[in-house]
Design an enzyme around this catalytic site. Sequence first.
Site, PDB file in Angstrom:
ATOM      1  N   LYS A 154      46.343  -2.046   6.047  1.00 19.96           N
ATOM      2  CA  LYS A 154      45.036  -2.512   5.585  1.00 19.96           C
ATOM      3  C   LYS A 154      43.919  -1.625   6.152  1.00 19.96           C
ATOM      4  O   LYS A 154      42.984  -1.254   5.449  1.00 19.96           O
ATOM      5  CB  LYS A 154      44.829  -3.984   5.975  1.00 19.96           C
ATOM      6  CG  LYS A 154      45.701  -4.921   5.150  1.00 19.96           C
ATOM      7  CD  LYS A 154      45.781  -6.342   5.674  1.00 19.96           C
ATOM      8  CE  LYS A 154      46.794  -7.150   4.852  1.00 19.96           C
ATOM      9  NZ  LYS A 154      46.996  -8.510   5.326  1.00 19.96           N
ATOM     10  N   GLN A 165      45.302 -12.150  10.328  1.00 21.45           N
ATOM     11  CA  GLN A 165      46.667 -11.896   9.859  1.00 21.45           C
ATOM     12  C   GLN A 165      47.566 -13.082  10.216  1.00 21.45           C
ATOM     13  O   GLN A 165      47.651 -13.489  11.363  1.00 21.45           O
ATOM     14  CB  GLN A 165      47.183 -10.588  10.505  1.00 21.45           C
ATOM     15  CG  GLN A 165      48.527 -10.129  10.000  1.00 21.45           C
ATOM     16  CD  GLN A 165      48.511  -9.756   8.513  1.00 21.45           C
ATOM     17  OE1 GLN A 165      47.615  -9.069   8.034  1.00 21.45           O
ATOM     18  NE2 GLN A 165      49.489 -10.244   7.770  1.00 21.45           N
ATOM     19  N   ASP A 213      40.390 -13.234   2.309  1.00 21.30           N
ATOM     20  CA  ASP A 213      41.752 -13.635   1.927  1.00 21.30           C
ATOM     21  C   ASP A 213      41.717 -14.748   0.876  1.00 21.30           C
ATOM     22  O   ASP A 213      42.739 -15.075   0.277  1.00 21.30           O
ATOM     23  CB  ASP A 213      42.517 -14.142   3.166  1.00 21.30           C
ATOM     24  CG  ASP A 213      43.509 -13.113   3.675  1.00 21.30           C
ATOM     25  OD1 ASP A 213      43.904 -12.236   2.878  1.00 21.30           O
ATOM     26  OD2 ASP A 213      43.897 -13.194   4.853  1.00 21.30           O
TER      27      ASP A 213
END
Length: 284
Positions: free
Chosen positions: A53, A97, A120
Amino acid sequence: MAKIIDGKKVAEEIKENLKVEVSEFREKNGFPPGLAVVQVGNNPASTAYVSFKQKACEQTGIYSVKHHLDESVSEEELLSLIGKLNSDSKIHGILVQLPLPEHIDEQKVISAIAPEKDVDGFHPVNVGRFVVGMEALLPCTPRGIIRLLESYGVETEGKHAVVVGRSNIVGKPAALMLLKKNATVSIAHRRTKNLAELTKSADILVVAVGRPGLVTGDMIKEGAVVIDVGINKVDGKLVGDVDFESASEKASLITPVPGGVGPMTIAMLLENTLQAARMLSENR
Ligand code: NDP
């Protein structure tokens, strides 16, 4: 024999476009879009995803900063970091994460992220806004699936889409997005009876379960479009949830693992970060 859906290629094209858009954003605002990635502990898969990422941010000109916390960090400390990132004007997107260690309440952490920085798309506010048809930040993997279908000209309207898996991050939102695109949607899970009968009736089959080779060629309708979201390590090799060899004899289009949905997830994260930065700078 199925044609391969090349997620890597589509994701590269998206990133090329993003480079231009990010540089225009920077010129207009005097700063780049900024993403904060929070990793707790040293799960090797998480370390790999975080590094992909960050690399992708670098490639497209998005500013990114990593906060790597010890496995033993308390929930309170993590929430306090999120609070700081929520009010940091250089940061427009916050990504924690997953998975988090067991002593931390994942839903509480997700809910602590400012919804307008929730790149997200997991925050209940974004989920709710999406469900009722308002503008929202959407989860990256299902967005990536839809973009792949669009890139390959797959018609969804009136088609039977079967989504195997009902997680909050993939299955459920993927089903809702397909519904929004006028597919007739069925969702399967562990308690579904006669999975093969259902999958065989799918024009579009999305599989997101985390079980290597769960779906085999005999469970697929001739000419179906098959999207394999699964990422599993078997004997050191990455494989999906679909048995690629037998499935590609039946499908008309199929995603490989790796190189299918995975790269699209990252491309969508970058798009979400730019979208969040635009929304935040317009509302300042
Ligand atoms: P979860 O474990 O959260 O959910 C799995 C889902 O699959 C559950 O709904 C479960 O049903 C269902 N399921 C499990 N076994 C079966 C079975 N035998 N028959 C039918 N349904 C079953 O997984 P995620 O959604 O987070 O991830 C799924 C896969 O996708 C994983 O391999 C993950 O690594 C991968 N992934 C890939 C991404 C990418 O970018 N390519 C991004 C995110 C995930 P129930 O609800 O009844 O338990």
